[in-house]
Design a protein around this motif. Structure first.
Motif, mmCIF file in Angstrom:
data_model
loop_
_atom_site.group_PDB
_atom_site.id
_atom_site.type_symbol
_atom_site.label_atom_id
_atom_site.label_comp_id
_atom_site.label_asym_id
_atom_site.label_seq_id
_atom_site.Cartn_x
_atom_site.Cartn_y
_atom_site.Cartn_z
ATOM 1 N N THR A 119 0.869 -1.168 0.000
ATOM 2 C CA THR A 119 0.000 0.000 0.000
ATOM 3 C C THR A 119 0.908 1.221 0.000
ATOM 4 O OG1 THR A 119 -1.656 -1.212 1.252
ATOM 5 C CG2 THR A 119 -1.863 1.167 1.209
ATOM 6 N N TYR A 120 0.735 2.082 -0.986
ATOM 7 C CA TYR A 120 1.648 3.195 -1.222
ATOM 8 C C TYR A 120 0.877 4.505 -1.203
ATOM 9 C CZ TYR A 120 5.193 5.952 -3.587
ATOM 10 O OH TYR A 120 6.102 6.918 -3.914
ATOM 11 N N LEU A 121 1.333 5.463 -0.413
ATOM 12 C CA LEU A 121 0.718 6.786 -0.295
ATOM 13 C C LEU A 121 1.140 7.650 -1.485
ATOM 14 C CD1 LEU A 121 -0.863 8.799 1.555
ATOM 15 C CD2 LEU A 121 1.343 9.437 2.497
ATOM 16 N N VAL A 122 0.161 8.260 -2.167
ATOM 17 C CA VAL A 122 0.451 9.111 -3.323
ATOM 18 C C VAL A 122 -0.248 10.452 -3.160
ATOM 19 C CG1 VAL A 122 0.815 7.242 -4.969
ATOM 20 C CG2 VAL A 122 -1.469 8.135 -4.641
ATOM 21 N N SER A 123 0.199 11.418 -3.949
ATOM 22 C CA SER A 123 -0.456 12.720 -3.953
ATOM 23 C C SER A 123 -1.743 12.626 -4.779
ATOM 24 C CB SER A 123 0.473 13.787 -4.536
ATOM 25 O OG SER A 123 0.718 13.522 -5.900
ATOM 26 N N LEU A 124 -2.588 13.604 -4.652
ATOM 27 C CA LEU A 124 -3.874 13.591 -5.342
ATOM 28 C C LEU A 124 -3.710 13.674 -6.856
ATOM 29 C CD1 LEU A 124 -6.838 13.386 -4.660
ATOM 30 C CD2 LEU A 124 -6.962 15.860 -4.567
ATOM 31 N N GLU A 125 -2.711 14.425 -7.339
ATOM 32 C CA GLU A 125 -2.501 14.515 -8.788
ATOM 33 C C GLU A 125 -1.966 13.197 -9.358
ATOM 34 O OE1 GLU A 125 1.777 16.811 -8.768
ATOM 35 O OE2 GLU A 125 -0.063 17.977 -8.641
ATOM 36 N N GLN A 126 -1.100 12.490 -8.608
ATOM 37 C CA GLN A 126 -0.652 11.174 -9.056
ATOM 38 C C GLN A 126 -1.821 10.189 -9.055
ATOM 39 O OE1 GLN A 126 2.536 10.339 -6.264
ATOM 40 N NE2 GLN A 126 3.988 10.270 -7.966
ATOM 41 N N TYR A 127 -2.656 10.290 -8.044
ATOM 42 C CA TYR A 127 -3.804 9.395 -7.920
ATOM 43 C C TYR A 127 -4.713 9.501 -9.140
ATOM 44 C CZ TYR A 127 -8.007 7.281 -5.927
ATOM 45 O OH TYR A 127 -9.101 6.489 -5.712
ATOM 46 N N GLY A 128 -4.946 10.707 -9.612
ATOM 47 C CA GLY A 128 -5.821 10.910 -10.757
ATOM 48 C C GLY A 128 -5.220 10.431 -12.064
ATOM 49 N N SER A 129 -3.892 10.438 -12.172
ATOM 50 C CA SER A 129 -3.257 10.056 -13.429
ATOM 51 C C SER A 129 -3.014 8.560 -13.562
ATOM 52 C CB SER A 129 -1.933 10.800 -13.590
ATOM 53 O OG SER A 129 -1.008 10.359 -12.615
ATOM 54 N N ILE A 130 -3.175 7.803 -12.488
ATOM 55 C CA ILE A 130 -2.910 6.363 -12.514
ATOM 56 C C ILE A 130 -4.226 5.601 -12.569
ATOM 57 C CG2 ILE A 130 -1.936 4.450 -11.201
ATOM 58 C CD1 ILE A 130 0.128 6.404 -10.107
ATOM 59 N N LYS A 131 -4.258 4.587 -13.430
ATOM 60 C CA LYS A 131 -5.458 3.762 -13.574
ATOM 61 C C LYS A 131 -5.206 2.368 -13.023
ATOM 62 C CE LYS A 131 -7.067 6.164 -17.629
ATOM 63 N NZ LYS A 131 -6.102 6.941 -18.304
ATOM 64 N N ILE A 132 -6.260 1.720 -12.575
ATOM 65 C CA ILE A 132 -6.152 0.352 -12.066
ATOM 66 C C ILE A 132 -5.751 -0.569 -13.222
ATOM 67 C CG2 ILE A 132 -7.442 -1.583 -11.061
ATOM 68 C CD1 ILE A 132 -9.096 0.463 -9.546
ATOM 69 N N GLY A 133 -4.801 -1.454 -12.952
ATOM 70 C CA GLY A 133 -4.306 -2.371 -13.971
ATOM 71 C C GLY A 133 -3.099 -1.842 -14.720
ATOM 72 N N GLU A 134 -2.781 -0.575 -14.519
ATOM 73 C CA GLU A 134 -1.643 0.040 -15.198
ATOM 74 C C GLU A 134 -0.337 -0.455 -14.579
ATOM 75 O OE1 GLU A 134 -0.435 4.586 -16.498
ATOM 76 O OE2 GLU A 134 -1.868 4.252 -14.906
ATOM 77 N N SER A 135 0.711 -0.457 -15.354
ATOM 78 C CA SER A 135 2.026 -0.884 -14.886
ATOM 79 C C SER A 135 2.909 0.343 -14.700
ATOM 80 C CB SER A 135 2.640 -1.846 -15.894
ATOM 81 O OG SER A 135 3.893 -2.281 -15.439
ATOM 82 N N LYS A 136 3.512 0.480 -13.526
ATOM 83 C CA LYS A 136 4.393 1.602 -13.205
ATOM 84 C C LYS A 136 5.754 1.077 -12.783
ATOM 85 C CE LYS A 136 1.908 5.290 -13.617
ATOM 86 N NZ LYS A 136 2.319 6.333 -14.518
ATOM 87 N N THR A 137 6.777 1.907 -12.904
ATOM 88 C CA THR A 137 8.122 1.531 -12.476
ATOM 89 C C THR A 137 8.276 1.869 -11.002
ATOM 90 O OG1 THR A 137 8.964 1.975 -14.676
ATOM 91 C CG2 THR A 137 10.574 1.809 -12.916
ATOM 92 N N PHE A 138 8.677 0.875 -10.214
ATOM 93 C CA PHE A 138 8.841 1.000 -8.774
ATOM 94 C C PHE A 138 10.313 0.818 -8.456
ATOM 95 C CE2 PHE A 138 8.446 -0.605 -4.376
ATOM 96 C CZ PHE A 138 7.619 0.371 -3.851
#
Length: 155
Positions: A119-138
């Motif tokens: 579970t990762y805390l994100v800012s509101l602008e990051q939250y809006g730009s990320i979609k469920i099922g999307e792949s991100k670099t961690f």
């Protein structure tokens, strides 16, 4: 003791406590910056899949925090080790050529462990730009997956 001397002692004590607090905050900020630089230079990069995203709201409905649930493979840099055969002679048959061609096939970045859900805390602008099922670099340091950061947030 006079009132003036007492005020002076109170000011000295409060000032020294404030100075210690500022030094502590400065040390914490420097450590955080150094950790982020270490993550950028030495961090292990892996793909994380977004499983879920949600907000934590207050009683009045105001958004307090935004979270992402990520599926992260802890050790994707481990390459399955195979014995490398040194070939002194040219392959004689077509079967030898095919064996050499497929010797290391599919082992470059195969995950060797199960994924870990974070579970990762994100800012509101990051939250809006990320979609469920999307792949991100961690990005994380070895053995510290919980302290990892999305690469978008580091840059």
């Amino acid at each position: 003791m006079s009132n003036k001397a007492l005020n002076r002692k109170v000011y000295i004590i409060c000032g020294s406590l404030l100075a210690m607090l500022l030094v502590l905050l400065g040390v914490i900020a420097i450590n955080k910056l150094n950790y982020r630089k270490t993550l950028l230079s030495e961090g292990i990069r892996t793909n994380a899949s977004v499983l879920n995203k949600y907000h934590v709201t207050s009683n009045t409905g105001k958004i307090k925090r935004s979270y992402l649930e990520l599926a992260v493979f802890e050790d994707t840099t481990t390459v399955a080790k195979q014995k490398v055969k040194e070939i002194n002679k040219e392959p004689k048959s077509i079967n030898d050529k095919i064996d050499i061609l497929f010797e290391n096939f599919g082992t470059s970045k195969t995950p060797t462990t199960e994924y870990k859900s974070l579970t990762y805390l994100v800012s509101l602008e990051q939250y809006g730009s990320i979609k469920i099922g999307e792949s991100k670099t961690f990005v994380y340091l070895k053995g510290e997956v919980e302290n990892g950061v999305l690469l978008d947030a580091l840059e």
